[in-house]
Design a protein around this motif. Structure first.
Motif, PDB file in Angstrom:
ATOM      1  N   HIS A 289       0.828  -1.206   0.000  1.00  0.00           N
ATOM      2  CA  HIS A 289       0.000   0.000   0.000  1.00  0.00           C
ATOM      3  C   HIS A 289       0.863   1.257   0.000  1.00  0.00           C
ATOM      4  CE1 HIS A 289      -3.360   2.662   0.811  1.00  0.00           C
ATOM      5  NE2 HIS A 289      -2.638   3.190   1.795  1.00  0.00           N
ATOM      6  N   HIS A 290       2.010   1.169   0.633  1.00  0.00           N
ATOM      7  CA  HIS A 290       2.905   2.322   0.723  1.00  0.00           C
ATOM      8  C   HIS A 290       3.995   2.310  -0.350  1.00  0.00           C
ATOM      9  CE1 HIS A 290       1.136   4.153   4.247  1.00  0.00           C
ATOM     10  NE2 HIS A 290       0.884   2.913   4.643  1.00  0.00           N
ATOM     11  N   GLY A 291       3.763   1.509  -1.400  1.00  0.00           N
ATOM     12  CA  GLY A 291       4.641   1.560  -2.568  1.00  0.00           C
ATOM     13  C   GLY A 291       5.967   0.858  -2.435  1.00  0.00           C
ATOM     14  N   MET A 292       6.108   0.001  -1.452  1.00  0.00           N
ATOM     15  CA  MET A 292       7.375  -0.718  -1.306  1.00  0.00           C
ATOM     16  C   MET A 292       7.404  -1.907  -2.265  1.00  0.00           C
ATOM     17  SD  MET A 292       7.598  -0.574   2.832  1.00  0.00           S
ATOM     18  CE  MET A 292       9.326  -0.964   2.973  1.00  0.00           C
ATOM     19  N   ALA A 293       8.542  -2.156  -2.868  1.00  0.00           N
ATOM     20  CA  ALA A 293       8.699  -3.258  -3.831  1.00  0.00           C
ATOM     21  C   ALA A 293       8.975  -4.555  -3.084  1.00  0.00           C
ATOM     22  CB  ALA A 293       9.820  -2.945  -4.808  1.00  0.00           C
ATOM     23  N   THR A 294       7.939  -5.087  -2.435  1.00  0.00           N
ATOM     24  CA  THR A 294       8.110  -6.273  -1.605  1.00  0.00           C
ATOM     25  C   THR A 294       7.170  -7.408  -1.994  1.00  0.00           C
ATOM     26  OG1 THR A 294       6.597  -5.308   0.006  1.00  0.00           O
ATOM     27  CG2 THR A 294       8.949  -4.990   0.400  1.00  0.00           C
ATOM     28  N   GLY A 295       6.534  -7.313  -3.156  1.00  0.00           N
ATOM     29  CA  GLY A 295       5.654  -8.381  -3.618  1.00  0.00           C
ATOM     30  C   GLY A 295       6.468  -9.579  -4.092  1.00  0.00           C
ATOM     31  N   TYR A 296       5.774 -10.699  -4.295  1.00  0.00           N
ATOM     32  CA  TYR A 296       6.459 -11.911  -4.759  1.00  0.00           C
ATOM     33  C   TYR A 296       7.233 -11.657  -6.044  1.00  0.00           C
ATOM     34  CZ  TYR A 296       3.804 -14.581  -1.340  1.00  0.00           C
ATOM     35  OH  TYR A 296       3.292 -15.064  -0.181  1.00  0.00           O
ATOM     36  N   LYS A 297       6.637 -10.893  -6.952  1.00  0.00           N
ATOM     37  CA  LYS A 297       7.301 -10.591  -8.228  1.00  0.00           C
ATOM     38  C   LYS A 297       8.618  -9.855  -7.982  1.00  0.00           C
ATOM     39  CE  LYS A 297       6.742  -8.020 -12.489  1.00  0.00           C
ATOM     40  NZ  LYS A 297       5.894  -7.121 -13.257  1.00  0.00           N
ATOM     41  N   HIS A 298       8.599  -8.870  -7.103  1.00  0.00           N
ATOM     42  CA  HIS A 298       9.810  -8.088  -6.822  1.00  0.00           C
ATOM     43  C   HIS A 298      10.893  -8.939  -6.173  1.00  0.00           C
ATOM     44  CE1 HIS A 298       6.607  -4.936  -6.821  1.00  0.00           C
ATOM     45  NE2 HIS A 298       7.448  -4.481  -7.736  1.00  0.00           N
ATOM     46  N   ILE A 299      10.486  -9.789  -5.237  1.00  0.00           N
ATOM     47  CA  ILE A 299      11.462 -10.663  -4.581  1.00  0.00           C
ATOM     48  C   ILE A 299      12.080 -11.616  -5.600  1.00  0.00           C
ATOM     49  CG2 ILE A 299      11.805 -12.417  -2.790  1.00  0.00           C
ATOM     50  CD1 ILE A 299      11.173  -9.545  -1.742  1.00  0.00           C
ATOM     51  N   GLY A 300      11.221 -12.183  -6.471  1.00  0.00           N
ATOM     52  CA  GLY A 300      11.715 -13.072  -7.522  1.00  0.00           C
ATOM     53  C   GLY A 300      12.697 -12.374  -8.449  1.00  0.00           C
ATOM     54  N   GLU A 301      12.374 -11.130  -8.833  1.00  0.00           N
ATOM     55  CA  GLU A 301      13.272 -10.377  -9.711  1.00  0.00           C
ATOM     56  C   GLU A 301      14.605 -10.095  -9.021  1.00  0.00           C
ATOM     57  OE1 GLU A 301      10.890  -7.011 -10.706  1.00  0.00           O
ATOM     58  OE2 GLU A 301       9.743  -8.122 -12.219  1.00  0.00           O
ATOM     59  N   PHE A 302      14.552  -9.768  -7.737  1.00  0.00           N
ATOM     60  CA  PHE A 302      15.778  -9.532  -6.979  1.00  0.00           C
ATOM     61  C   PHE A 302      16.642 -10.787  -6.946  1.00  0.00           C
ATOM     62  CE2 PHE A 302      18.062 -10.070  -2.992  1.00  0.00           C
ATOM     63  CZ  PHE A 302      18.902  -8.976  -3.017  1.00  0.00           C
ATOM     64  N   LEU A 303      16.010 -11.934  -6.635  1.00  0.00           N
ATOM     65  CA  LEU A 303      16.761 -13.193  -6.584  1.00  0.00           C
ATOM     66  C   LEU A 303      17.334 -13.544  -7.958  1.00  0.00           C
ATOM     67  CD1 LEU A 303      14.507 -15.359  -4.262  1.00  0.00           C
ATOM     68  CD2 LEU A 303      16.704 -14.286  -3.710  1.00  0.00           C
ATOM     69  N   LYS A 304      16.557 -13.313  -8.994  1.00  0.00           N
ATOM     70  CA  LYS A 304      17.022 -13.626 -10.354  1.00  0.00           C
ATOM     71  C   LYS A 304      18.264 -12.816 -10.703  1.00  0.00           C
ATOM     72  CE  LYS A 304      15.231 -14.186 -15.020  1.00  0.00           C
ATOM     73  NZ  LYS A 304      14.042 -14.023 -15.871  1.00  0.00           N
TER      74      LYS A 304
ATOM     75  N   ASN B 208      20.382 -11.260  -8.415  1.00  0.00           N
ATOM     76  CA  ASN B 208      21.463 -11.288  -7.427  1.00  0.00           C
ATOM     77  C   ASN B 208      21.826 -12.660  -6.883  1.00  0.00           C
ATOM     78  OD1 ASN B 208      21.891  -8.287  -7.020  1.00  0.00           O
ATOM     79  ND2 ASN B 208      19.687  -8.484  -6.733  1.00  0.00           N
ATOM     80  N   HIS B 209      20.908 -13.605  -6.978  1.00  0.00           N
ATOM     81  CA  HIS B 209      21.137 -14.939  -6.407  1.00  0.00           C
ATOM     82  C   HIS B 209      20.502 -15.984  -7.322  1.00  0.00           C
ATOM     83  CE1 HIS B 209      22.596 -13.164  -2.681  1.00  0.00           C
ATOM     84  NE2 HIS B 209      21.583 -12.339  -2.752  1.00  0.00           N
ATOM     85  N   ARG B 210      21.045 -16.113  -8.507  1.00  0.00           N
ATOM     86  CA  ARG B 210      20.444 -16.981  -9.525  1.00  0.00           C
ATOM     87  C   ARG B 210      20.293 -18.420  -9.045  1.00  0.00           C
ATOM     88  NH1 ARG B 210      18.112 -16.833 -14.805  1.00  0.00           N
ATOM     89  NH2 ARG B 210      18.940 -14.761 -14.821  1.00  0.00           N
ATOM     90  N   GLU B 211      21.263 -18.919  -8.273  1.00  0.00           N
ATOM     91  CA  GLU B 211      21.191 -20.307  -7.819  1.00  0.00           C
ATOM     92  C   GLU B 211      19.983 -20.523  -6.897  1.00  0.00           C
ATOM     93  OE1 GLU B 211      23.372 -17.941  -4.878  1.00  0.00           O
ATOM     94  OE2 GLU B 211      23.585 -18.120  -7.038  1.00  0.00           O
ATOM     95  N   LEU B 212      19.664 -19.550  -6.082  1.00  0.00           N
ATOM     96  CA  LEU B 212      18.484 -19.643  -5.223  1.00  0.00           C
ATOM     97  C   LEU B 212      17.208 -19.464  -6.042  1.00  0.00           C
ATOM     98  CD1 LEU B 212      17.294 -19.976  -2.438  1.00  0.00           C
ATOM     99  CD2 LEU B 212      17.673 -17.534  -2.042  1.00  0.00           C
TER     100      LEU B 212
END
Length: 53
Positions: free
Chosen positions: A14-29, A31-35
């Motif tokens: 609601h407050h515009g933080m990029a913390t949805g599943y999609k954002h977490i997945g993109e971050f892992l993709k 920065n942490h491809r193996e995970l």
């Protein structure tokens, strides 16, 4: 001193933080491809999580 109480689901989104599943997945993709590759149910991926031992 200011105190922030986070109550319930969706407060961060609601407050515009990029913390949805999609954002977490993109971050892992990026920065942490193996995970990221271990995650189940990426588009069309029907793998299940390995059993926790």
């Amino acid at each position: 001193m200011t105190t922030l109480y986070v109550i319930g689901t969706g407060f961060d989104l609601h407050h515009g933080m990029a913390t949805g599943y999609k954002h977490i997945g993109e971050f892992l993709k990026r920065n942490h491809r193996e995970l990221y590759n271990l995650l189940p149910n990426r588009r069309g991926d029907k793998r299940q999580m390995p059993p926790h031992t």
